[in-house]
Design a protein around this motif. Structure first.
Motif, PDB file in Angstrom:
ATOM      1  N   GLY A  32       0.808  -1.206   0.000  1.00  0.00           N
ATOM      2  CA  GLY A  32       0.000   0.000   0.000  1.00  0.00           C
ATOM      3  C   GLY A  32       0.843   1.258   0.000  1.00  0.00           C
ATOM      4  O   GLY A  32       0.604   2.192  -0.770  1.00  0.00           O
ATOM      5  N   LYS A  33       1.864   1.306   0.852  1.00  0.00           N
ATOM      6  CA  LYS A  33       2.692   2.506   0.985  1.00  0.00           C
ATOM      7  C   LYS A  33       3.543   2.740  -0.267  1.00  0.00           C
ATOM      8  O   LYS A  33       3.591   3.848  -0.814  1.00  0.00           O
ATOM      9  CB  LYS A  33       3.569   2.381   2.230  1.00  0.00           C
ATOM     10  CG  LYS A  33       2.794   2.337   3.547  1.00  0.00           C
ATOM     11  CD  LYS A  33       3.723   2.051   4.720  1.00  0.00           C
ATOM     12  CE  LYS A  33       2.967   1.733   6.004  1.00  0.00           C
ATOM     13  NZ  LYS A  33       2.331   2.911   6.603  1.00  0.00           N
ATOM     14  N   VAL A  34       4.227   1.699  -0.707  1.00  0.00           N
ATOM     15  CA  VAL A  34       5.090   1.850  -1.889  1.00  0.00           C
ATOM     16  C   VAL A  34       4.260   2.133  -3.129  1.00  0.00           C
ATOM     17  O   VAL A  34       4.577   3.044  -3.913  1.00  0.00           O
ATOM     18  CB  VAL A  34       5.967   0.596  -2.087  1.00  0.00           C
ATOM     19  CG1 VAL A  34       6.648   0.626  -3.453  1.00  0.00           C
ATOM     20  CG2 VAL A  34       7.007   0.498  -0.976  1.00  0.00           C
ATOM     21  N   ASN A  35       3.181   1.390  -3.318  1.00  0.00           N
ATOM     22  CA  ASN A  35       2.390   1.581  -4.525  1.00  0.00           C
ATOM     23  C   ASN A  35       1.689   2.931  -4.547  1.00  0.00           C
ATOM     24  O   ASN A  35       1.380   3.452  -5.634  1.00  0.00           O
ATOM     25  CB  ASN A  35       1.379   0.441  -4.678  1.00  0.00           C
ATOM     26  CG  ASN A  35       2.070  -0.878  -5.009  1.00  0.00           C
ATOM     27  OD1 ASN A  35       3.208  -0.904  -5.471  1.00  0.00           O
ATOM     28  ND2 ASN A  35       1.390  -1.986  -4.761  1.00  0.00           N
ATOM     29  N   GLU A  36       1.438   3.505  -3.372  1.00  0.00           N
ATOM     30  CA  GLU A  36       0.864   4.852  -3.337  1.00  0.00           C
ATOM     31  C   GLU A  36       1.824   5.863  -3.960  1.00  0.00           C
ATOM     32  O   GLU A  36       1.435   6.694  -4.784  1.00  0.00           O
ATOM     33  CB  GLU A  36       0.540   5.254  -1.898  1.00  0.00           C
ATOM     34  CG  GLU A  36      -0.322   6.493  -1.797  1.00  0.00           C
ATOM     35  CD  GLU A  36      -1.731   6.258  -2.313  1.00  0.00           C
ATOM     36  OE1 GLU A  36      -2.258   7.151  -3.016  1.00  0.00           O
ATOM     37  OE2 GLU A  36      -2.307   5.183  -2.028  1.00  0.00           O
ATOM     38  N   MET A  37       3.079   5.778  -3.573  1.00  0.00           N
ATOM     39  CA  MET A  37       4.077   6.681  -4.150  1.00  0.00           C
ATOM     40  C   MET A  37       4.290   6.384  -5.632  1.00  0.00           C
ATOM     41  O   MET A  37       4.394   7.306  -6.460  1.00  0.00           O
ATOM     42  CB  MET A  37       5.399   6.559  -3.394  1.00  0.00           C
ATOM     43  CG  MET A  37       6.488   7.485  -3.915  1.00  0.00           C
ATOM     44  SD  MET A  37       6.135   9.243  -3.666  1.00  0.00           S
ATOM     45  CE  MET A  37       6.607   9.432  -1.926  1.00  0.00           C
TER      46      MET A  37
END
Length: 272
Positions: A32-37
């Protein structure tokens, strides 16, 4: 010089290293965190620098590199600097995966400019009050052919630095080290979670020889504005800068991925 006309940099405290601090913000959700960026990188070709605070090299940084280079937006380089406890000098455990090395800290990624040669660079800052040396650091990339320097850092919070002496010393040192490169003709960008508010005296040195991307000082955290993006006075004109409060996934827009908003700054290359 082959720096694009417009450059966007984004910094985000992903709240991803300490379960104690971040358990209620989808803690440990690396996808979630990486793919958000990565989503912002895909949507905006101007994004050339991304920074993660409270990250971990093995758990987040390596996955970030893989995902950025899968976007087809260019060749991305990623570097990480481990954080050290300001009181003991011991490295921080990465809570999401305690089987990995103690590698919590800050991560920076840069998109390689044409004819560029970005090399990772770690810079350190002086310690105060008898604390171990080298506890405070920044993860940087230095691109000599393009005379470009980008750095990500994270300063200690109030409990670790109640008198703000460490943060003040770090800010002064960061300014001075950036200025040495600026005097050599480098365009610089530096960002991260400074754990200081705009009216704190300790943050003021960064406003000499640099400008902050968000002159309105929008909140990036429940405590107010504590995340920043600074560009060198030399070589950039500000197009816009602000906390990113919407436009992402539902998880992000509802502030379920971190207790911080992303902070972005977009600049145009100038000769002044």
């Amino acid at each position: 010089m082959s720096i694009p006309t417009d450059v966007r940099a984004i910094t985000w405290n992903i709240c991803g290293a300490s379960k104690t601090a971040c358990w209620d913000h989808s803690f440990g959700d690396r996808y979630g965190k990486v793919n958000e960026m990565v989503g912002w990188v895909k949507r905006d070709p101007r994004v050339a620098v991304v920074m993660f605070n409270e990250s971990c090299k093995s758990y987040y940084g390596d996955y970030l590199k893989k995902q950025l280079n899968a976007t087809g937006t260019g060749n991305w380089k990623v570097s990480h600097v481990n954080g050290l406890n300001v009181e003991t000098g011991e490295p921080f455990i990465c809570d999401p995966d305690i089987n990995q090395p103690k590698d919590a800290g800050v991560t920076i990624a840069v998109k390689q400019f044409p004819d560029g040669d970005p090399k990772p660079l770690k810079i350190t800052f002086p310690s105060t009050n008898g604390r171990p040396e080298g506890t405070q650091a920044a993860a940087c990339f230095k691109d000599d052919p393009n005379k470009f320097l980008a750095c990500a850092t994270h300063l200690p919070a109030g409990k670790a630095d109640p008198d703000k002496h460490q943060r003040q010393a770090t800010v002064r040192s960061l300014h001075d080290q950036l200025k040495k490169y600026q005097d050599q003709g480098y365009r610089t960008v530096a960002g991260g979670d400074f754990n200081l508010k705009p009216d704190d005296a300790a943050i003021k040195p960064m406003y000499a020889d640099n400008f902050e991307a968000d002159p309105e000082h929008g909140d990036t955290h429940d405590e107010g504005k504590i995340d920043y993006m600074f560009f060198s006075d030399y070589g950039w004109d500000l197009l816009n800068g602000n906390p990113i409060l919407s436009g992402g996934s539902d998880q992000y827009n509802q502030k379920r991925l971190s207790d911080h908003w992303m902070m972005q700054g977009t600049v145009r290359v100038s000769n002044g």
